[in-house]
Design an enzyme around this catalytic site. Structure first.
Site, PDB file in Angstrom:
ATOM      1  N   THR A   1      10.552  13.395   4.698  1.00  9.09           N
ATOM      2  CA  THR A   1       9.219  12.996   4.228  1.00  9.09           C
ATOM      3  C   THR A   1       8.824  11.591   4.670  1.00  9.09           C
ATOM      4  OG1 THR A   1      10.157  12.234   2.124  1.00  9.09           O
ATOM      5  CG2 THR A   1       9.330  14.497   2.226  1.00  9.09           C
TER       6      THR A   1
ATOM      7  N   ASP B   1     -16.456 -25.860  19.901  1.00  3.76           N
ATOM      8  CA  ASP B   1     -16.425 -24.775  18.926  1.00  3.76           C
ATOM      9  C   ASP B   1     -15.021 -24.520  18.393  1.00  3.76           C
ATOM     10  OD1 ASP B   1     -19.147 -24.218  19.082  1.00  3.76           O
ATOM     11  OD2 ASP B   1     -18.880 -22.886  20.795  1.00  3.76           O
TER      12      ASP B   1
ATOM     13  N   GLU C   1      10.650  11.494  -7.482  1.00  7.31           N
ATOM     14  CA  GLU C   1      12.109  11.632  -7.455  1.00  7.31           C
ATOM     15  C   GLU C   1      12.746  10.941  -8.659  1.00  7.31           C
ATOM     16  OE1 GLU C   1      13.133  10.106  -3.642  1.00  7.31           O
ATOM     17  OE2 GLU C   1      12.159  11.728  -2.557  1.00  7.31           O
TER      18      GLU C   1
ATOM     19  N   ASP D   1     -23.370 -16.877  17.671  1.00  2.83           N
ATOM     20  CA  ASP D   1     -24.204 -17.554  18.640  1.00  2.83           C
ATOM     21  C   ASP D   1     -25.150 -16.514  19.248  1.00  2.83           C
ATOM     22  OD1 ASP D   1     -25.260 -19.441  20.264  1.00  2.83           O
ATOM     23  OD2 ASP D   1     -23.510 -19.669  21.560  1.00  2.83           O
TER      24      ASP D   1
ATOM     25  N   ASN E   1      14.291  12.522   1.735  1.00  8.90           N
ATOM     26  CA  ASN E   1      13.811  11.217   2.184  1.00  8.90           C
ATOM     27  C   ASN E   1      13.674  11.173   3.700  1.00  8.90           C
ATOM     28  OD1 ASN E   1      13.256   8.312   1.735  1.00  8.90           O
ATOM     29  ND2 ASN E   1      15.133   8.065   2.912  1.00  8.90           N
TER      30      ASN E   1
ATOM     31  N   GLU F   1      11.593   2.648   2.929  1.00 14.00           N
ATOM     32  CA  GLU F   1      12.198   1.656   3.811  1.00 14.00           C
ATOM     33  C   GLU F   1      11.575   1.638   5.201  1.00 14.00           C
ATOM     34  OE1 GLU F   1      14.508   5.454   4.182  1.00 14.00           O
ATOM     35  OE2 GLU F   1      13.735   4.221   2.567  1.00 14.00           O
TER      36      GLU F   1
ATOM     37  N   VAL G   1      17.397   4.278  -2.229  1.00 15.81           N
ATOM     38  CA  VAL G   1      16.916   4.341  -0.859  1.00 15.81           C
ATOM     39  C   VAL G   1      15.825   5.395  -0.717  1.00 15.81           C
ATOM     40  CG1 VAL G   1      17.589   4.701   1.533  1.00 15.81           C
ATOM     41  CG2 VAL G   1      19.140   3.558  -0.040  1.00 15.81           C
ATOM     42  N   ALA G   2      15.947   6.487  -1.447  1.00 13.89           N
ATOM     43  CA  ALA G   2      14.947   7.551  -1.353  1.00 13.89           C
ATOM     44  C   ALA G   2      13.622   7.138  -1.987  1.00 13.89           C
ATOM     45  CB  ALA G   2      15.469   8.811  -2.034  1.00 13.89           C
TER      46      ALA G   2
END
Length: 929
Positions: free
Chosen positions: A702, A610, A674, A314, A699, A272, A267-268
């Site tokens: 940061t 168009d 890590e 245009d 985690n 996520e 997870v770190a």
């Protein structure tokens, strides 16, 4: 109602009968709006807070974290459990807040792009939000409009609608007086006036809205690429975490503890918070674009804009001011008149050879014909509009104002000559024909259109010399950059075949001017500087197109002008930049040819025809004043119809993509560090470098607020002086993957060195590793910021606050007793902490020095003038720091990044044409801005 000729429409008693009603009064409409509610379908159900929280908790990576919390709870490891729960709670709160902000931003954009309708209120035509329509309102619709409510037609002229949105049948259906048309259908040809029968949920569109009420926007291409990247990273990190687990168990650590450590490491190491950061960055970027009057209707437009290499634009209203004014008129005897006036005000003066004159009979006859063969009106100043404005086609509104300046009263003239038949303008014939009943019982046929389609021997009763003289005069007006219309008329006893009228007499020419926007040439030069080639694609006469192209710096004598009526656009020279007499369907061929050469194409358009080209282009750009069909087909709507707004939007798209890559570099390099520390730590005598709670704490600090704050970084100086990125480029391409590994190696080297030194000195080395790893990652967040322009002030203070707060909490992890107990750290003295701080700044310092470059120079190495340095944080920094020469001298060469080599690619750019080396196609050529 009857018909005559090939599709001509006659209305018994005259078309004016349908206009007899004054519509509802404002008071009646307000009362019905209060009673019946707004004319809008049910909005998608809002997601409730529990559903948003559940969406966050069911993320696979968060599920891994919850599994770790379950393990620690069963083991009675309450400190680790508390930290894991805290990480999940903070991540969930951040994710929910970002999701709510994104939804609010998109909802605000929907309000800005709400459709409008032309309604008769208090006896005059007004333009209102479609949501304000009520029963019995009198609504006018024409080709390109989306029917705003269920209507019963009271007047129809060659009226056809596309009902595929409701029935799935793609063939347009003709509708006549007395028939119903349903909300949500699209007017393909003709025009009509109808009475509102049903609105809102009671309308046909409202009754089926429940089928789509729950539809959510699909993920953007970038989001899909990042999701794929996340899966790859997850698999890689799980494998490496399994390696960490095996090493720890082999070293004698408890199996359960190493299992929790491995899951925590997963997870770190994987960011996520990335999906939430990307979604928020795109949504808020879209909101910023809307603030610059460019409304993205789809999120993918925000990211794709950064890759655009060609804009096929245009002319009218985009490169010009969009205020059509008749500047010159030529009568059949060859006399030329100059017409003066302001905007659409129906008053002004007429001059001949510099002398003001009263409009002679020949000129009044020309003005009357242009007024009758015309569906537009002009609206006087109101409280909310200080100037006269056009209601209907701007070109026809210019003819209405011209009639007023020649001494005619538009409404009285139209009442005196009621229209009894018409054939609306068609692209195939490039002309419009109407029939009017005169006081003497005879009919007057009026035809207006392109000179080459009106000044023909088959249509006119004129000598070859007369036709040639007017044709030469039309060429002269076109060479002056004016849009030229030829007008012919004749009295008749019976209504002729309006598909092929004959026997008309020429009544003259009108030259309609639409001045270039201030700085239009600078916009073209600035786009070339940004690596974006501007093409002029217009339906105007080739001479007019060349004249405008010359003023923009896109065309010089001898350069090709691709003609849609005689040339094959797909075989045009690769360096051609001016396309004239282009039919809307030919824009598809132009787009396809450009895309086949590797370009990312943005196409502008405003008409119903168009819409296919807008959908085919990588970015469809609709004019805010164009048809509703065009706006719905587009990815981006320009509220002010100004191409300069597209340049701002391109800069914003590049800024957003840069910030996403900036976040990836920051977050992934921390994860790499890590993993390396956990893998190599035991080899350097650090058995378990970090505990699970410590990893999760780092985690949390940061990847949380600092990561989100990175998404708000301002645009880098020179953002619009570099080549666009290739849309095929990987998210980790252009050296980002290498930078992630290098940054991760720098952080892990410093951390391991600090840990080994602390262990040799007899200090609590695990706490030193914990402090240095967290602070080093925060230092990298500051190092990867966008370069600043000297003297511009501090931009993105939120990042500084987030980093400072996270750093204090990181140090608090070894100073505050409750946190020490929670994290399993030991206290560190002031000297050790200062040493940790000094060591932690090394990775960021190395990165800053290695990537340092002058931020106060232009692409040519010259200082940016002080007047071009805007407040930091605005995307305009990247848009307006274009060298002055590029703006004031469109004939000069494009300024490209001197750090990039240029090559000649004759197959793409033509002989002698240069372009920056990119794999997606040409962006500039020698001798051009």
């Amino acid at each position: 109602m009857t018909t005559s000729g090939a599709g001509a429409v006659l209305v018994d008693g005259g078309l004016d009968a349908g206009r007899a009603t004054d519509g509802l009064t404002t008071a009646e409409a307000a009362m019905r709006l209060r009673t019946d509610g707004p004319n809008s379908v049910a909005a998608p159900a809002r997601r409730r807070l529990p559903g948003r929280v559940l969406r966050q908790l069911t993320d696979p990576l968060v599920a891994l974290l919850l599994a770790a919390a379950t393990v620690t709870t069963l083991l009675g490891d309450w400190p680790d459990t508390a930290v894991i729960v805290l990480v999940v709670a903070v991540n969930t709160i951040i994710g929910v807040v970002q999701e709510v902000r994104a939804d609010r931003a998109i909802a605000a954009l929907d309000q800005l792009s709400a459709p409008t309708a032309r309604v008769v209120r208090d006896g005059r035509d007004v333009v209102l939000p479609a949501a304000d329509l009520v029963r019995d309102d009198l609504v006018r619709v024409e080709a390109g409009d989306v029917v705003p409510a269920d209507l019963r037609l009271v007047e129809a002229s060659r009226f056809q609608v596309d009902e595929s949105a409701l029935t799935g049948e793609s063939v347009p259906v003709a509708r006549d007086d007395g028939e119903e048309v349903r909300a949500g259908t699209v007017v393909t040809t003709g025009r009509a006036t109808g009475m509102v029968l049903r609105t809102g949920a009671a309308s046909a569109l409202g009754r089926i809205s429940a089928l789509v009420a729950g539809t959510r926007p699909a993920p953007t291409p970038l989001q899909r690429r990042l999701a794929g990247l996340g899966r790859i990273l997850a698999l890689a990190v799980v494998a490496l975490s399994g390696l960490v687990f095996a090493i720890g168990v082999a070293g004698g650590r408890p199996v359960v503890e190493m299992a929790v450590t491995a899951v925590s490491l997963v997870v770190a190491a994987v960011p996520e918070s990335l999906p939430a950061v990307v979604t928020l960055a795109l949504a808020l970027g879209a909101r910023r674009m809307a603030g610059a009057r460019a409304i993205p209707r789809r999120l993918h437009a925000v990211e794709t804009l950064g890759s655009v290499t060609v804009i096929a634009s245009d002319k009218t209203g985009t490169l010009t001011e969009g205020r059509m004014v008749v500047r010159t008129a030529v009568t059949p005897d060859g006399v030329r008149y100059t017409v003066d006036g302001v905007g659409y005000a129906p008053h002004g003066q007429v001059s001949r050879d510099g002398t003001t004159v009263t409009a002679p009979q020949e000129l009044r006859r020309l003005a009357r014909a242009g007024l009758l063969c015309n569906d537009a009106t002009v609206s006087p100043p109101q409280d909310d509009q200080p100037d006269w404005t056009s209601v209907g086609d701007p070109l026809e509104a210019a003819l209405t104002a011209f009639a007023g300046r020649c001494g005619l009263e538009p409404e009285a003239t139209r009442r005196a000559w009621p229209r009894i038949a018409e054939r609306p303008f068609e692209q195939a014939t490039r002309r419009m024909v109407t029939v009017h009943r005169g006081c003497d019982g005879r009919q007057l046929v009026v035809c207006k259109g392109a000179p080459e389609n009106v000044l023909t021997s088959t249509l006119l009763d004129a000598t070859a010399e007369e036709i040639e003289a007017l044709t030469a005069a039309a060429r002269q007006l076109a060479a002056e950059g004016l849009r030229v219309l030829a007008v012919a008329s004749a009295p008749v006893d019976t209504v002729p075949d309006l598909a092929a009228p004959v026997g008309l007499r020429p009544v003259g020419l009108v030259g309609v001017g639409d001045p270039l926007r201030a700085g239009a040439a600078g916009i073209a030069a600035g786009l070339d500087t940004a690596g974006v080639r501007l093409l002029l694609v217009t339906g105007d006469h080739p001479a007019t197109a060349a004249a405008i192209g010359g003023q923009l710096g896109l065309w010089r004598a001898g350069d090709p002008v691709v003609r849609g009526d005689t040339d094959d656009a797909t075989q045009a020279e690769p360096h051609a930049r001016v396309f004239a007499r282009t039919q809307p369907e030919q824009k598809l061929d132009i787009i396809a040819a450009l895309q086949a050469r590797g370009h990312v194409v943005a196409m502008t358009g405003d008409g119903v025809n168009d819409a296919p080209a807008l959908r085919r282009a990588d970015i469809g750009v609709a004019m805010g004043g164009g048809t509703e069909v065009a706006r719905q087909a587009a990815d981006l709507v320009l509220v002010d119809d100004d191409l300069a707004t597209v340049a701002v939007a391109i800069g914003e798209g590049r800024r957003i993509y840069d910030n996403i890559r900036r976040f990836l570099r920051y977050a992934l390099s921390g994860g790499v560090a890590e993993i390396v520390v956990m893998l190599l730590g035991p080899l350097f005598g650090l058995p378990v470098p970090l505990l699970p709670a410590q990893i999760l704490w780092i985690n949390l600090l940061t990847h949380g607020l600092p990561g989100v704050a990175l998404g708000a970084e301002p645009a880098e100086p020179g953002t619009l002086r570099r080549a666009p990125r290739s849309p095929r480029e990987s998210v980790l391409g252009a050296g980002l993957g290498r930078d992630v590994l290098v940054t991760g190696a720098l952080i892990s080297t410093v951390v391991l060195a600090a840990g080994v030194a602390a262990a040799h000195a007899g200090l609590p080395w695990q706490s030193v590793v914990f402090v240095v790893l967290g602070l080093a990652q925060l230092g990298v967040a500051l190092a990867v910021r966008a370069p600043r322009v000297a003297g511009a002030g501090q931009a993105n203070p939120g990042l500084l606050v987030a980093v400072a707060g996270s750093a204090l909490l990181q140090v608090g992890g070894v100073l505050l007793p409750p946190l020490r107990t929670l994290l399993g750290t030991e206290p560190l003295g002031p000297t050790v902490l200062l040493a940790c701080l000094a060591v932690s700044v090394l990775p960021g310092l190395v990165l800053r020095l290695a990537h340092r470059r002058p931020a106060t120079t232009t692409g040519t190495g010259t200082p940016i003038p002080p007047d071009l340095r805007l407040p930091a944080g605005a995307v305009a920094d990247a848009v307006t720091d274009v060298p002055t020469a590029a703006v004031t001298d469109p004939g000069r060469h494009a300024v490209t990044d001197p750090g990039r080599d240029a090559v000649t690619d004759p197959a793409v750019d033509g002989t002698g044409r240069e372009r920056p080396v990119r794999d997606q196609g040409p962006t500039a050529r020698a001798g051009r801005p």
